[in-house]
Design an enzyme around this catalytic site. Sequence first.
Site, PDB file in Angstrom:
ATOM      1  N   ASP A 170       0.816  -1.227   0.000  1.00 53.73           N
ATOM      2  CA  ASP A 170       0.000   0.000   0.000  1.00 53.73           C
ATOM      3  C   ASP A 170       0.845   1.271   0.000  1.00 53.73           C
ATOM      4  OD1 ASP A 170      -3.067  -0.834   0.406  1.00 53.73           O
ATOM      5  OD2 ASP A 170      -1.776  -2.253   1.452  1.00 53.73           O
ATOM      6  N   HIS A 205       0.844   3.687  -2.292  1.00 50.68           N
ATOM      7  CA  HIS A 205      -0.058   4.802  -2.597  1.00 50.68           C
ATOM      8  C   HIS A 205       0.662   6.119  -2.928  1.00 50.68           C
ATOM      9  CE1 HIS A 205      -3.764   2.684  -2.126  1.00 50.68           C
ATOM     10  NE2 HIS A 205      -3.422   2.242  -0.937  1.00 50.68           N
ATOM     11  N   ASP A 222      -1.091  -2.098  -4.468  1.00 51.79           N
ATOM     12  CA  ASP A 222      -1.613  -0.735  -4.311  1.00 51.79           C
ATOM     13  C   ASP A 222      -0.469   0.281  -4.312  1.00 51.79           C
ATOM     14  OD1 ASP A 222      -4.296  -1.178  -4.480  1.00 51.79           O
ATOM     15  OD2 ASP A 222      -4.803  -0.517  -2.457  1.00 51.79           O
ATOM     16  N   ASN A 254      -6.138  -3.420  -5.869  1.00 52.02           N
ATOM     17  CA  ASN A 254      -7.324  -2.834  -6.511  1.00 52.02           C
ATOM     18  C   ASN A 254      -7.033  -1.463  -7.115  1.00 52.02           C
ATOM     19  OD1 ASN A 254      -7.348  -2.454  -3.455  1.00 52.02           O
ATOM     20  ND2 ASN A 254      -8.786  -0.849  -4.050  1.00 52.02           N
ATOM     21  N   HIS A 255      -6.136  -0.675  -6.481  1.00 55.22           N
ATOM     22  CA  HIS A 255      -5.860   0.665  -7.011  1.00 55.22           C
ATOM     23  C   HIS A 255      -5.000   0.647  -8.272  1.00 55.22           C
ATOM     24  CE1 HIS A 255      -7.988   3.286  -4.298  1.00 55.22           C
ATOM     25  NE2 HIS A 255      -7.656   2.485  -3.308  1.00 55.22           N
ATOM     26  N   ASP A 306      -7.403   1.848 -11.015  1.00 54.03           N
ATOM     27  CA  ASP A 306      -8.027   3.177 -11.006  1.00 54.03           C
ATOM     28  C   ASP A 306      -7.857   3.860 -12.354  1.00 54.03           C
ATOM     29  OD1 ASP A 306      -8.654   2.799  -8.379  1.00 54.03           O
ATOM     30  OD2 ASP A 306      -7.048   4.045  -7.569  1.00 54.03           O
ATOM     31  N   HIS A 360      -3.195  -8.974  -2.176  1.00 58.79           N
ATOM     32  CA  HIS A 360      -3.816  -7.695  -1.845  1.00 58.79           C
ATOM     33  C   HIS A 360      -5.276  -8.008  -1.521  1.00 58.79           C
ATOM     34  CE1 HIS A 360      -3.784  -3.366  -1.627  1.00 58.79           C
ATOM     35  NE2 HIS A 360      -5.028  -3.426  -2.051  1.00 58.79           N
ATOM     36  N   HIS A 375      -3.732  -4.093   1.621  1.00 58.42           N
ATOM     37  CA  HIS A 375      -5.131  -3.689   1.454  1.00 58.42           C
ATOM     38  C   HIS A 375      -5.788  -3.202   2.741  1.00 58.42           C
ATOM     39  CE1 HIS A 375      -8.874  -3.221  -0.628  1.00 58.42           C
ATOM     40  NE2 HIS A 375      -9.491  -4.179   0.004  1.00 58.42           N
ATOM     41  N   GLN A 429      -4.191  -2.136   5.267  1.00 60.25           N
ATOM     42  CA  GLN A 429      -3.305  -1.046   5.695  1.00 60.25           C
ATOM     43  C   GLN A 429      -3.148  -0.966   7.206  1.00 60.25           C
ATOM     44  OE1 GLN A 429      -4.659   1.557   1.843  1.00 60.25           O
ATOM     45  NE2 GLN A 429      -3.635   2.663   3.476  1.00 60.25           N
ATOM     46  N   ARG A 442     -15.682  30.216   5.207  1.00 61.11           N
ATOM     47  CA  ARG A 442     -16.391  29.512   6.276  1.00 61.11           C
ATOM     48  C   ARG A 442     -17.600  30.281   6.789  1.00 61.11           C
ATOM     49  NH1 ARG A 442     -12.880  27.386  10.327  1.00 61.11           N
ATOM     50  NH2 ARG A 442     -14.416  27.603  11.976  1.00 61.11           N
ATOM     51  N   ARG A 496     -20.796  27.591   5.859  1.00 59.52           N
ATOM     52  CA  ARG A 496     -21.352  26.925   7.039  1.00 59.52           C
ATOM     53  C   ARG A 496     -22.760  27.436   7.378  1.00 59.52           C
ATOM     54  NH1 ARG A 496     -16.482  25.286  11.095  1.00 59.52           N
ATOM     55  NH2 ARG A 496     -15.021  24.663   9.475  1.00 59.52           N
ATOM     56  N   ARG A 556     -12.477  24.233   2.800  1.00 56.68           N
ATOM     57  CA  ARG A 556     -11.553  25.051   3.588  1.00 56.68           C
ATOM     58  C   ARG A 556     -11.239  26.409   2.979  1.00 56.68           C
ATOM     59  NH1 ARG A 556     -12.076  22.979   8.286  1.00 56.68           N
ATOM     60  NH2 ARG A 556     -10.223  24.110   8.947  1.00 56.68           N
TER      61      ARG A 556
END
Length: 543
Positions: A48, A50, A91, A123-124, A127, A224, A259, A261, A381, A385, A416
């Site tokens: 993983d 990533h 991954d 799986n990634h 993507d 994985h 997977h 993690q 914000r 909000r 943000r």
Amino acid sequence: MMARLSLKAAISAALLASLSGCATSDKAAVPSWKPDTTYNLTILHTNDHHGRFWNNKYGEYGMAARKTLIDRLRADAEKQGSAVLLLSGGDINTGVPESDLQDAEPDFKGMTQIGYDAMALGNHEFDNPLSVLEKQMNWADFPMLSANIYDKKTGKRKFQAYEIFERNGLKIAVIGLTTEDTAKLGNPEFISGLDFRDPKAEAAKVIAELKENEKPDVVIAATHMGHYVDGQRGINAPGDVALARYLPEGDLDMVVGGHSQEPVCMEGRNLLKKGFKPGDECQPDNQNGTWIVQAYEWGKYVGKADFTFRNGELNLVSYDLIPVNLKKKVKINGEKKRVFIQEEIPQDPSLKAFLQPYQEKGQGELSKKIAETDGKLEGDRHVVRFQQTNLGRMIAAAHKERAKADFAVMNSGGVRDSIEGGDVTYKDVLTVQPFGNMVTYTDMSGKEVLDYLNVVATKPVDSGAYAQFYGISMVVEGDKVSDVKIGGNALDLDKTYRFTVPSYNAAGGDGYPKLNKHPGNVNTGFVDAEVLKEFSRKIARLM
Ligand SMILES: [Zn+2]
């Protein structure tokens, strides 16, 4: 002797034997090990990754330091006459913009330089279009394995199922396996031609094949599939524990996983060690005679398993999860500081120099225009909000589209910043969504949806919990919602709806009902900023 030959050589030898009228069968292969001789085997592993080819802003992990550590471990092991294999639980893709924008080229080339021997497809790895995966397979000079992914058209395995390694007189088979959940986690545009079959049954098939043809001394699965304690997998597809329990004892020596993690460190039988910290001792799981290991995520650790092999028996001598420049917060003279938990591992200078241009290029890409907007996309914000805004709803729309959902819920606390009129860059998007939350979706009945909305849609204004919606409308009065319409149609209490919510809220953040234990909840693994970036890029003109 025959067992030392490759499969191809064995077949041609058998052919020669039959041509010359010799009755010897190649099936009478004998093990390659010598009796009463001890062989040492060291398995190094990560999973993983990533997109973490570069260290984080605190100088933690990163492939350049990982290389130094692995070079050291390899040299130590070889000095003691140990055979070494370096494996990954998959991954490699998805999670850091600098890597994603370059199709993980620095990551796969970096793995090649570190000297990985094989990896499982995660799986990634699905993507992106399959053409990207093909490109990545060329960047990697090690095999990317999966025995249980089939081509729907041909009915044949799509990828290499296993690899045989002959090291220091030992013959080691490494089989690749991928979670069946890839069928629902991978990008549906790219995987419609693939069939993700039961990895347990495929493993059994491959092992039978190997016993017949290769007679390996040691069988390892790079998987994985996830490690779920005692096989308690919730809504996930069966993982490593289920795999080990499914196979006859003795058929599989080790699982190098990914997977889920997590550091797979056990306190007792089917009991995970709670609160594992970097530097702690780690006892891997053992199920049905199979060792199961996993090294958390992102290259934060390198796992090291030392085995001895004697007279056909493999024994684990020691196991360690070694932190890669991880830090902890301490107070020094009243000031909070981050310090290395163990002695700093210097970055390998040549790998660092190799990766540097990719890091710079990735950061340059972040400043490129991806879309434009005539007006301000509102995320201040003091506005977002209190009311529905164009930016809040655009984020929700992006999530809805990615998850092919009926509607989307987005907490305004996850918005943000605003985006000013003019050119929009990925950097702008990351300013709006800096947290790296992931898009989750949940399938639930209209009745459950109504209960959920009664909590979420009635959250007070002036709080991050106040929700932005897309694809749904309703009237909110006090602590009740009414007149709910989804996609313009009145809510049907018996129908099943799919909606998205950020992973933060699915875990109960902002006081939202917890969804991550709901049987219909799926974490897509897609990071919010990447989803908003792609959505913006496709629309091009945002308003
Ligand atoms: Zn995964």
